[in-house]
Design a protein around this motif. Structure first.
Motif, PDB file in Angstrom:
ATOM      1  N   LYS A  28       0.933  -1.266   0.336  1.00 52.32           N
ATOM      2  CA  LYS A  28       0.311  -0.107  -0.172  1.00 52.32           C
ATOM      3  C   LYS A  28       0.604   0.953  -0.336  1.00 52.32           C
ATOM      4  O   LYS A  28       0.160   2.168  -0.768  1.00 52.32           O
ATOM      5  CB  LYS A  28      -0.783   0.321   1.681  1.00 52.32           C
ATOM      6  CG  LYS A  28      -1.603   1.212   1.087  1.00 52.32           C
ATOM      7  CD  LYS A  28      -2.377   1.217   2.827  1.00 52.32           C
ATOM      8  CE  LYS A  28      -1.434   2.241   3.810  1.00 52.32           C
ATOM      9  NZ  LYS A  28      -1.332   3.085   3.788  1.00 52.32           N
ATOM     10  N   CYS A  29       2.125   1.195   0.960  1.00 58.54           N
ATOM     11  CA  CYS A  29       2.581   2.154   1.142  1.00 58.54           C
ATOM     12  C   CYS A  29       3.366   2.644  -0.193  1.00 58.54           C
ATOM     13  O   CYS A  29       3.646   3.724  -0.246  1.00 58.54           O
ATOM     14  CB  CYS A  29       3.677   1.655   1.611  1.00 58.54           C
ATOM     15  SG  CYS A  29       2.919   2.354   3.191  1.00 58.54           S
ATOM     16  N   SER A  30       3.983   1.967  -1.247  1.00 56.32           N
ATOM     17  CA  SER A  30       4.627   2.435  -2.462  1.00 56.32           C
ATOM     18  C   SER A  30       3.384   2.019  -3.347  1.00 56.32           C
ATOM     19  O   SER A  30       4.553   2.403  -4.902  1.00 56.32           O
ATOM     20  CB  SER A  30       5.142   0.843  -2.485  1.00 56.32           C
ATOM     21  OG  SER A  30       5.192  -0.239  -2.978  1.00 56.32           O
ATOM     22  N   GLY A  31       2.388   1.924  -3.483  1.00 54.08           N
ATOM     23  CA  GLY A  31       1.596   2.010  -4.339  1.00 54.08           C
ATOM     24  C   GLY A  31       0.512   3.150  -5.000  1.00 54.08           C
ATOM     25  O   GLY A  31       1.283   4.031  -3.844  1.00 54.08           O
ATOM     26  N   THR A  32      -0.065   3.357  -5.899  1.00 50.43           N
ATOM     27  CA  THR A  32      -0.838   4.254  -7.208  1.00 50.43           C
ATOM     28  C   THR A  32      -1.772   4.918  -5.833  1.00 50.43           C
ATOM     29  O   THR A  32      -1.875   3.501  -5.019  1.00 50.43           O
ATOM     30  CB  THR A  32      -1.201   3.855  -7.940  1.00 50.43           C
ATOM     31  OG1 THR A  32      -2.026   3.266  -8.090  1.00 50.43           O
ATOM     32  CG2 THR A  32       0.169   4.121  -9.026  1.00 50.43           C
ATOM     33  N   ARG A  33      -2.365   5.994  -6.028  1.00 53.08           N
ATOM     34  CA  ARG A  33      -3.455   5.999  -5.627  1.00 53.08           C
ATOM     35  C   ARG A  33      -4.776   4.779  -5.202  1.00 53.08           C
ATOM     36  O   ARG A  33      -5.295   4.328  -4.404  1.00 53.08           O
ATOM     37  CB  ARG A  33      -4.200   7.401  -5.862  1.00 53.08           C
ATOM     38  CG  ARG A  33      -5.449   7.243  -4.860  1.00 53.08           C
ATOM     39  CD  ARG A  33      -5.749   9.415  -5.027  1.00 53.08           C
ATOM     40  NE  ARG A  33      -6.524   9.327  -3.883  1.00 53.08           N
ATOM     41  CZ  ARG A  33      -7.917  10.084  -4.596  1.00 53.08           C
ATOM     42  NH1 ARG A  33      -8.465  10.270  -5.835  1.00 53.08           N
ATOM     43  NH2 ARG A  33      -8.747  10.259  -3.895  1.00 53.08           N
ATOM     44  N   PHE A  34      -4.899   4.457  -6.716  1.00 52.34           N
ATOM     45  CA  PHE A  34      -5.806   3.467  -7.007  1.00 52.34           C
ATOM     46  C   PHE A  34      -5.917   2.261  -6.102  1.00 52.34           C
ATOM     47  O   PHE A  34      -6.974   1.160  -5.794  1.00 52.34           O
ATOM     48  CB  PHE A  34      -5.877   3.546  -8.164  1.00 52.34           C
ATOM     49  CG  PHE A  34      -7.007   1.929  -8.720  1.00 52.34           C
ATOM     50  CD1 PHE A  34      -8.571   2.414  -8.663  1.00 52.34           C
ATOM     51  CD2 PHE A  34      -6.247   0.599  -8.974  1.00 52.34           C
ATOM     52  CE1 PHE A  34      -9.241   1.017  -8.928  1.00 52.34           C
ATOM     53  CE2 PHE A  34      -7.613  -0.353  -9.673  1.00 52.34           C
ATOM     54  CZ  PHE A  34      -8.750  -0.374  -9.728  1.00 52.34           C
ATOM     55  N   GLN A  35      -4.284   2.089  -6.140  1.00 52.49           N
ATOM     56  CA  GLN A  35      -3.750   0.458  -6.022  1.00 52.49           C
ATOM     57  C   GLN A  35      -4.259   0.588  -3.985  1.00 52.49           C
ATOM     58  O   GLN A  35      -4.446  -0.650  -3.694  1.00 52.49           O
ATOM     59  CB  GLN A  35      -2.252  -0.113  -5.862  1.00 52.49           C
ATOM     60  CG  GLN A  35      -1.701  -0.328  -6.937  1.00 52.49           C
ATOM     61  CD  GLN A  35      -0.705  -0.123  -7.626  1.00 52.49           C
ATOM     62  OE1 GLN A  35      -0.006   0.522  -6.992  1.00 52.49           O
ATOM     63  NE2 GLN A  35      -0.183  -0.615  -8.967  1.00 52.49           N
ATOM     64  N   GLN A  36      -3.521   1.515  -3.547  1.00 50.16           N
ATOM     65  CA  GLN A  36      -3.608   1.824  -2.305  1.00 50.16           C
ATOM     66  C   GLN A  36      -5.372   1.634  -1.696  1.00 50.16           C
ATOM     67  O   GLN A  36      -5.285   0.830  -1.051  1.00 50.16           O
ATOM     68  CB  GLN A  36      -3.130   3.909  -2.221  1.00 50.16           C
ATOM     69  CG  GLN A  36      -2.020   3.814  -1.712  1.00 50.16           C
ATOM     70  CD  GLN A  36      -1.240   4.982  -1.703  1.00 50.16           C
ATOM     71  OE1 GLN A  36      -2.552   5.639  -1.365  1.00 50.16           O
ATOM     72  NE2 GLN A  36       0.004   5.395  -1.574  1.00 50.16           N
ATOM     73  N   LYS A  37      -6.083   2.302  -2.549  1.00 51.74           N
ATOM     74  CA  LYS A  37      -7.227   2.093  -1.909  1.00 51.74           C
ATOM     75  C   LYS A  37      -8.069   0.730  -2.251  1.00 51.74           C
ATOM     76  O   LYS A  37      -8.922   0.249  -1.533  1.00 51.74           O
ATOM     77  CB  LYS A  37      -8.097   2.867  -3.702  1.00 51.74           C
ATOM     78  CG  LYS A  37      -9.714   3.531  -3.031  1.00 51.74           C
ATOM     79  CD  LYS A  37     -10.516   4.595  -3.849  1.00 51.74           C
ATOM     80  CE  LYS A  37     -12.112   4.018  -3.798  1.00 51.74           C
ATOM     81  NZ  LYS A  37     -12.634   4.689  -4.333  1.00 51.74           N
ATOM     82  N   ALA A  38      -7.515  -0.092  -3.432  1.00 50.51           N
ATOM     83  CA  ALA A  38      -7.799  -1.741  -3.907  1.00 50.51           C
ATOM     84  C   ALA A  38      -7.710  -2.667  -2.240  1.00 50.51           C
ATOM     85  O   ALA A  38      -8.051  -3.271  -1.369  1.00 50.51           O
ATOM     86  CB  ALA A  38      -7.425  -2.145  -3.892  1.00 50.51           C
TER      87      ALA A  38
END
Length: 123
Positions: free
Chosen positions: A21-31
């Motif tokens: 989550k910390c290294s992901g995009t906003r969309f990935q963080q949300k998922a």
């Protein structure tokens, strides 16, 4: 509010997801946040300080301060089974109350009435 008791295996997976989550995009963080809530009943907001990021280190800090408890797999399985039974009981009670109040129609009763009506009109 979600759970605060997890097995070590669940904590390992949650930790891995928090690192992603910390290294992901906003969309990935949300998922990932959705996956944490749905699969583990883990709500970041239950353990973090408002406005601060919550990652693997914060997870470990929450464990150290006792906000998150690690239990054995059998206890967690029993706890999940009880929560599921409680959810099913609450859903059945809510449906029964909705039928009693006239807010909702029991489809099985309606189908039975329809079939009786059809039989009476065929004769």
């Amino acid at each position: 509010m979600g759970r605060n008791k997890y097995s070590q295996h669940e904590i390992d997976i949650i930790g891995m997801l928090l690192k992603k989550k910390c290294s992901g995009t906003r969309f990935q963080q949300k998922a990932i946040r959705h996956q944490l809530r749905v699969n583990f009943e883990f709500n970041i907001s239950d353990f973090n300080e408002q406005g601060k990021a919550f990652g693997y280190e914060e997870l470990q800090a929450a464990i150290r301060r006792g906000a998150i408890h690690i239990l054995d797999d059998a206890t967690i399985a029993d706890m999940k089974a009880k929560r599921q039974r409680d959810r099913e009981r609450d859903a059945a009670l809510a449906a029964e109350l909705a039928v009693d109040s006239g807010e909702y129609t029991d489809w099985q009763d309606a189908l039975r009435e329809w079939e009786e009506w059809e039989q009476s009109n065929k004769e």
